[in-house]
Design an enzyme around this catalytic site. Sequence first.
Site, short mmCIF file in Angstrom:
data_model
loop_
_atom_site.label_atom_id
_atom_site.label_comp_id
_atom_site.label_asym_id
_atom_site.label_seq_id
_atom_site.Cartn_x
_atom_site.Cartn_y
_atom_site.Cartn_z
N CYS A 1 26.72 -7.56 -52.67
CA CYS A 1 27.98 -8.16 -53.13
C CYS A 1 29.14 -7.20 -52.85
O CYS A 1 29.14 -6.07 -53.35
CB CYS A 1 27.92 -8.48 -54.63
SG CYS A 1 29.52 -9.07 -55.22
N THR B 1 28.45 -11.79 -47.21
CA THR B 1 29.79 -11.93 -46.62
C THR B 1 30.29 -10.61 -46.01
O THR B 1 29.81 -9.53 -46.36
CB THR B 1 30.79 -12.38 -47.69
OG1 THR B 1 30.70 -11.47 -48.80
CG2 THR B 1 30.49 -13.78 -48.17
N GLY C 1 24.99 -17.32 -42.89
CA GLY C 1 26.27 -16.76 -42.42
C GLY C 1 26.89 -17.75 -41.45
O GLY C 1 26.51 -17.81 -40.29
N GLY D 1 26.23 -21.72 -47.02
CA GLY D 1 27.12 -21.26 -48.08
C GLY D 1 28.47 -21.94 -48.06
O GLY D 1 28.65 -23.04 -48.60
#
Length: 303
Positions: A131, A194, A244, A266
């Site tokens: 994260c 991310t 991704g 996502g």
Amino acid sequence: MVDIKVNLGDWELSNPIIPASGTFGYGKEFAQLYDINILGSFSFKGTTKEERFGNPTPRIAECPMGMINSVGLQNPGIDKVISEELPQMKKIFHKPVIANISGFSIDEYVYCCEKIDKEKQVGIIEVNVSCPNVHNGGMAFGTDPACAAQVTKAVKAVAKKPVYIKLSPNVTDIVSIAKACEAEGADGLSLINTMLGMRIDLKTKKPVIANKMGGFSGSAILPVALRMVYQVFEAVKIPIIGMGGVSSCEDVIEMMLAGASAVQIGAANLVNPYVCKEIIEQLPAVCEKYNIKNLKEITGGAH
Ligand code: SIN
């Protein structure tokens, strides 16, 4: 008839489509739109030991072909997830789920892992060491092979369920981190989280996101994700959940050819809440178009 079933270790999924953590909550909102039992599985919002309010707002910034988030692991904490969210989830989703956990110390990872491991509904524990939106936690554990190995070893010591480590793309060499996790017993890997990014507001001349930076996701990062899944597949023997920037059947197939055994979706859920349903429905015909009879056989086919 095209067979779109896939495997993550011993677990057979009816298809490879898994909404990614943080883009599907605990499934409730999406269950009002369609029967979420058509999904292969889903990864629920990252859970920490304590309840978290998350980062100050604004924590979302739009970008061409994607978005930046800096949510900061907002969640009710592991105890409430177990006592309140999981029982509700059980009513709407009848397959094993993926439990995404995060921590600010190794002890916190172990605490969450030990608790969630006892839950019957959980198929896989996805350990988020990536994260980018919190200090002294999350990505801090995933950017160094030795730290990632330490977390893996600690959670593996308490978990009976398969443990997948979710890796960060914000590193120079993702392969060394993947190998370190495998060496400490990781059952699989999820990649990529991310990419650290930012936007600046031209009127205020300041960062758009209150936390200044955040995690960039969406179609723009697909080529980076494919490259990393491809590289990691060459280096490890454990299964990879690829993610991704995936938003179409073609992207799913590309991700599997790079080396993924299953695929998480996502940011695309936030653009089109039906995207996973549409991909699952269209996948057999798209496979047929590319002469794919058995989807699981294409994993790593690009190598
Ligand atoms: C967040 O809650 O900040 C996003 C989680 C993540 O990127 O791992």
